[in-house]
Enzyme design. Structure first.
Site, PDB file in Angstrom:
ATOM      1  N   PRO A  80      65.066  15.791  36.293  1.00 29.86           N
ATOM      2  CA  PRO A  80      65.806  14.789  35.529  1.00 29.86           C
ATOM      3  C   PRO A  80      66.713  13.922  36.411  1.00 29.86           C
ATOM      4  O   PRO A  80      67.154  12.864  35.985  1.00 29.86           O
ATOM      5  CB  PRO A  80      66.646  15.614  34.549  1.00 29.86           C
ATOM      6  N   GLU A  97      66.861  24.037  35.085  1.00 28.63           N
ATOM      7  CA  GLU A  97      68.104  24.508  35.713  1.00 28.63           C
ATOM      8  C   GLU A  97      68.193  24.041  37.156  1.00 28.63           C
ATOM      9  O   GLU A  97      69.283  23.837  37.669  1.00 28.63           O
ATOM     10  CB  GLU A  97      68.211  26.031  35.682  1.00 28.63           C
ATOM     11  N   ARG A 131      44.918   6.526  35.034  1.00 29.31           N
ATOM     12  CA  ARG A 131      44.452   5.294  34.404  1.00 29.31           C
ATOM     13  C   ARG A 131      44.307   4.139  35.392  1.00 29.31           C
ATOM     14  O   ARG A 131      43.649   3.147  35.096  1.00 29.31           O
ATOM     15  CB  ARG A 131      45.404   4.882  33.268  1.00 29.31           C
ATOM     16  N   ASP A 171      47.151  -3.374  28.980  1.00 23.86           N
ATOM     17  CA  ASP A 171      48.102  -2.403  28.454  1.00 23.86           C
ATOM     18  C   ASP A 171      49.496  -2.981  28.386  1.00 23.86           C
ATOM     19  O   ASP A 171      49.865  -3.847  29.165  1.00 23.86           O
ATOM     20  CB  ASP A 171      48.184  -1.176  29.365  1.00 23.86           C
TER      21      ASP A 171
HETATM   22 CL1  6GU Z   1      60.703  15.207  35.604  1.00 20.78          CL
HETATM   23  N1  6GU Z   1      61.861  17.268  34.438  1.00 20.78           N
HETATM   24  C1  6GU Z   1      62.604  17.819  33.475  1.00 20.78           C
HETATM   25  N2  6GU Z   1      62.823  19.140  33.499  1.00 20.78           N
HETATM   26  N3  6GU Z   1      63.129  17.132  32.483  1.00 20.78           N
HETATM   27  C2  6GU Z   1      62.895  15.839  32.470  1.00 20.78           C
HETATM   28  C3  6GU Z   1      62.127  15.191  33.430  1.00 20.78           C
HETATM   29  C4  6GU Z   1      61.626  15.943  34.422  1.00 20.78           C
HETATM   30  N4  6GU Z   1      62.066  13.886  33.144  1.00 20.78           N
HETATM   31  C5  6GU Z   1      62.778  13.747  32.038  1.00 20.78           C
HETATM   32  N5  6GU Z   1      63.282  14.908  31.634  1.00 20.78           N
END
Ligand code: 6GU
Length: 254
Positions: A87, A114, A152, A167
């Protein structure tokens, strides 16, 4: 193109790889996806792959040794982009999908939410990528999203050669309204221009519909979308009409 995916949950990928476009791409030899279970590369008796963080704070982190062993034994020193799903990564976009598709081989390490021991980044990772601002329990779903979006862009993966450029996002615009049979359903008619076979008129209508929808839903995309002068003018008219409440988004266009 060949993907090397490092995960604690390889079975999660099976259904996604066994249906539709990804299935066909694999069968045709355009796409190869090798799944590597990180647990297989743990050397201790209990095959431990995660541990609590030094300094406390709760949660579990992926350990560095099994991941490094897994990646080094699979890649054998070949220079390959190594993506970590996290994230905290750079936001994944259509542009990134197209860029990654230029590599013949790509590794993805599926993180868990985590976290991952920082030394995985220091030793291996070339790109950290997030698919959006929300938290997933693990990187597997993110890896599948990237895999699909990248595949794609591999030549011949899509049946119709025109599908990718049309797209949403590839043109810088959202896709506009689309219809298929029947011509009328519960009083809702398909716009006449789409039924009449004038390809030039259809192309203009579609372009206007895409611009209109983008303006209404994602106006910030128009800052970078390549629009002609006439199309910029159309935007001005649209703004006027909407301000006067003349038309709703789903009205026939232009
Ligand atoms: Cl790449 N990993 C995780 N655990 N949560 C996420 C993400 C990635 N992208 C958005 N949320």
């Amino acid at each position: 193109m060949r993907f090397e995916i490092f995960t604690l949950f390889p079975a999660m990928f099976e259904s996604v790889l066994s249906e539709s476009i990804l299935k066909r791409a694999r069968e045709r030899g355009l796409l190869q996806v090798n799944l590597h279970n990180i647990r297989d590369y743990a050397t201790d008796k209990h095959r431990v792959t995660d541990e609590p963080p030094y300094g406390g704070g709760g949660g579990m982190l992926l350990k560095v040794e099994p991941i490094v062993r897994a990646v080094e034994s699979v890649l054998q020193g070949e220079r390959v982009p190594i993506v970590l799903t996290t994230p905290q990564g750079e936001r994944f976009t259509q542009r990134m999908a197209a860029d990654f598709a230029q590599y013949p081989r790509l590794a993805i390490i599926c993180g868990r939410y985590e976290g991952v021991d920082e030394r995985v980044r220091q030793l291996l990772v070339t790109h950290e990528v997030s698919i959006g601002d929300y938290v997933l329990s693990g990187g597997e779903l993110a890896a599948m999203v990237m895999l699909d979006a990248i595949a794609r862009h591999i030549p011949n993966v899509l049946g119709n050669a025109e599908s990718a450029p049309n797209d949403s996002f590839s043109s810088g615009l959202l896709e506009g309204a689309q219809y298929t049979r029947p011509p009328e359903f519960r009083g809702l008619r398909v716009p006449e221009v789409l039924l009449q076979g004038d390809h030039g008129a259809v192309a203009r209508w579609r372009r206007a519909s895409a611009i209109r929808r983008t303006w209404l839903r994602r106006p910030e995309l128009l800052l970078n979308a390549p629009l002609s002068d006439a199309e910029r003018y159309l935007l001005g008219e649209l703004a006027d009409e909407l301000a006067r409440g003349v038309r709703s988004e789903t009205d026939a266009l232009p």
